[in-house]
Design a protein around this motif. Structure first.
Motif, mmCIF file in Angstrom:
data_model
loop_
_atom_site.group_PDB
_atom_site.id
_atom_site.type_symbol
_atom_site.label_atom_id
_atom_site.label_comp_id
_atom_site.label_asym_id
_atom_site.label_seq_id
_atom_site.Cartn_x
_atom_site.Cartn_y
_atom_site.Cartn_z
ATOM 1 N N HIS A 12 0.939 -1.347 -0.028
ATOM 2 C CA HIS A 12 0.034 -0.042 0.124
ATOM 3 C C HIS A 12 0.807 1.214 0.007
ATOM 4 N N ALA A 39 -0.277 6.053 -5.039
ATOM 5 C CA ALA A 39 -1.117 4.655 -5.487
ATOM 6 C C ALA A 39 -1.500 4.903 -7.080
ATOM 7 N N THR A 65 -5.369 1.614 -2.376
ATOM 8 C CA THR A 65 -4.374 1.351 -3.240
ATOM 9 C C THR A 65 -4.885 0.459 -4.694
ATOM 10 N N ALA A 203 4.063 1.418 -1.991
ATOM 11 C CA ALA A 203 3.649 1.434 -3.378
ATOM 12 C C ALA A 203 4.597 0.678 -4.168
#
Length: 244
Positions: A12, A39, A65, A203
């Motif tokens: 995330h 994201a 995300t 991410a």
């Protein structure tokens, strides 16, 4: 090995707790502005991947995300699963990482959190019930198609190339690290990039290629080039805290 399934594993985006080094565990925290930008960037990076399945933790920071990624794949259903959650950290959740590090070993390892063996079992069960099961389904369909197209006996796999099925998994840093270590230690996947001491960045994208026998290869680890605008994703080797 010819992969039949390629698993794209995404951590995330950033939260304020990440930025402030606060232990989150299973607290349902949200992406901050930087996390929402991350994201969006990872979604753009994965825009052309033809995902067949998508799973995420049901915690907001992971689900948000995943939802941003799936804006580029509007026909694909996102399956949110509690089994993909981060480690439960008990009374340490919401407290500073530095305070836990400063605590005595007895205090730091207690306080009702999920044990590493219990979480390892949860992680392994999730993989078996979702990814491994899907690999078996895809491998079975490839075998049948190969028999039909090549005149082989039903159940034999065609020797020709097949397009692997791409699947998306969005989870948390410690979950991803524990999953990979378990798969490598069990011999289920080989490690082509080296994850010892590796950090699973916010991410970041990790890629595992799986063959028809359920075994495969870790081909990319914590790639984050899409966050800096570079073409090639650059892996990170900075140490990570599983509590975040």
């Amino acid at each position: 090995m010819m992969p039949v399934v390629i698993v794209y594993i995404v951590r995330h985006g950033e939260t304020e707790e990440n930025r402030r080094a606060i232990i989150q565990g299973q607290r349902d925290t949200e992406l901050n502005d930087a996390g929402r930008t991350q994201a969006h960037q990872v979604g753009s990076a994965l825009e052309k991947i033809p995902f067949k399945k998508a799973w995420s933790s049901d915690l907001c920071r992971a689900a948000a995300t995943a939802e941003e990624i799936l804006k580029h794949h509007p026909d694909l259903e996102l399956v949110k699963q509690p089994a993909l959650r981060e480690r439960y950290m008990g009374e340490w959740e919401g407290k500073a990482v530095k305070d836990r590090h400063a605590a005595s070993r007895a205090d730091a390892s207690g306080r009702g959190q999920e044990s590493v063996p219990d979480m390892s079992a949860r992680v392994a069960q999730w993989w078996d019930e979702n990814v491994h099961r899907y690999v078996k389904e895809v491998a079975g369909s490839v075998a049948i198609d190969g028999a039909r197209d090549g005149g082989r006996e039903e159940g034999s796999v065609s020797e020709g190339p097949v397009d692997p099925h791409a699947v998306l998994v969005v989870s948390h840093g410690y979950f991803i690290g524990l999953l990979l270590r378990g798969l490598i230690d069990s011999g289920t996947i080989g490690d082509a990039v080296g994850i010892a001491g590796g950090r699973v960045g916010n991410a970041s994208v990790t890629v595992v290629e799986i063959g028809s026998d359920g075994r495969g290869l870790l081909s990319k680890f914590s790639d984050m080039g899409h966050l800096t605008g570079t073409q090639a994703w650059a892996g990170s080797t900075e140490a990570d805290s599983h509590t975040r």
